[in-house]
Enzyme design. Sequence first.
Site, PDB file in Angstrom:
ATOM      1  N   ASP A   6       0.831  -1.207   0.000  1.00  0.00           N
ATOM      2  CA  ASP A   6       0.000   0.000   0.000  1.00  0.00           C
ATOM      3  C   ASP A   6       0.867   1.259   0.000  1.00  0.00           C
ATOM      4  O   ASP A   6       1.919   1.294   0.644  1.00  0.00           O
ATOM      5  CB  ASP A   6      -0.902  -0.005   1.242  1.00  0.00           C
ATOM      6  N   ASN A  54     -10.159  -3.101  -7.175  1.00  0.00           N
ATOM      7  CA  ASN A  54      -9.300  -2.178  -7.927  1.00  0.00           C
ATOM      8  C   ASN A  54      -9.766  -1.948  -9.357  1.00  0.00           C
ATOM      9  O   ASN A  54      -9.316  -1.004 -10.024  1.00  0.00           O
ATOM     10  CB  ASN A  54      -7.860  -2.679  -7.950  1.00  0.00           C
TER      11      ASN A  54
END
Length: 235
Positions: A6, A54
């Site tokens: 991340d 995503n």
Amino acid sequence: MACVMDGNGRWAAQRSLSRTAGHEAAEAAVIDVIEAARSAGITWLSLYAFSTENWRRPAGEVDILMRLVRRTIRKHAPALHARGVRCRFLGMADPRIPPSLAQDITDLMTLTSDNRQMTLTIAFDHGGRRDIVEAARSLIRAAVPAEQVTEATFARHLPYSDTPDVDLVIRTSGEQRISNFMLWQVAYAEWVFPQVLWPDFRATHLWECLDAYRRRQRRFGDVRQPTATTGEGLR
């Protein structure tokens, strides 16, 4: 061990760069972490590369991500194979994955299928809830009687059912969320949340996370006097 990679976008924003630059910079962290994990004796490593959620990102960014993944596979496949790394991809169900990328992924998995020094699982187009639903569907198709459905039998119907439970999850950038990642396998994992953004994450940060894990006291729901883990069980 598993990593939620991340912080690519924030890394780029801090440098007034495009999000693409952050994704490109992440490649070095991926390779460094794989090598460091091998050196630490970790034999099972999972990396969260692309989630089912995503796909909601702008189409241009998704397209660039797909091309970056393909480039990374082609660049590093020989070295991964030479180091005895078995590569597997968890997910890969969406028809929007470009056929050329799907073929490169298949080729990489075939090339490395007999390797056993480390199993590297790339969670790509992955969703933990979807995996659980697919396991339930598999049980139904197999006509397994309800009274025979146990945690053990359920786990055998998950994708890559030989994958052991995760001992340690590292999520970079300081965010503290599971984000639908390997929900079954991380049920009793220890989590570490280093502040460093993924493109800056290196072997030294990994060793710090491993040290934090070794100092944890793991009870697994028990009430007996806990003992600090030695890290020997980390896979």
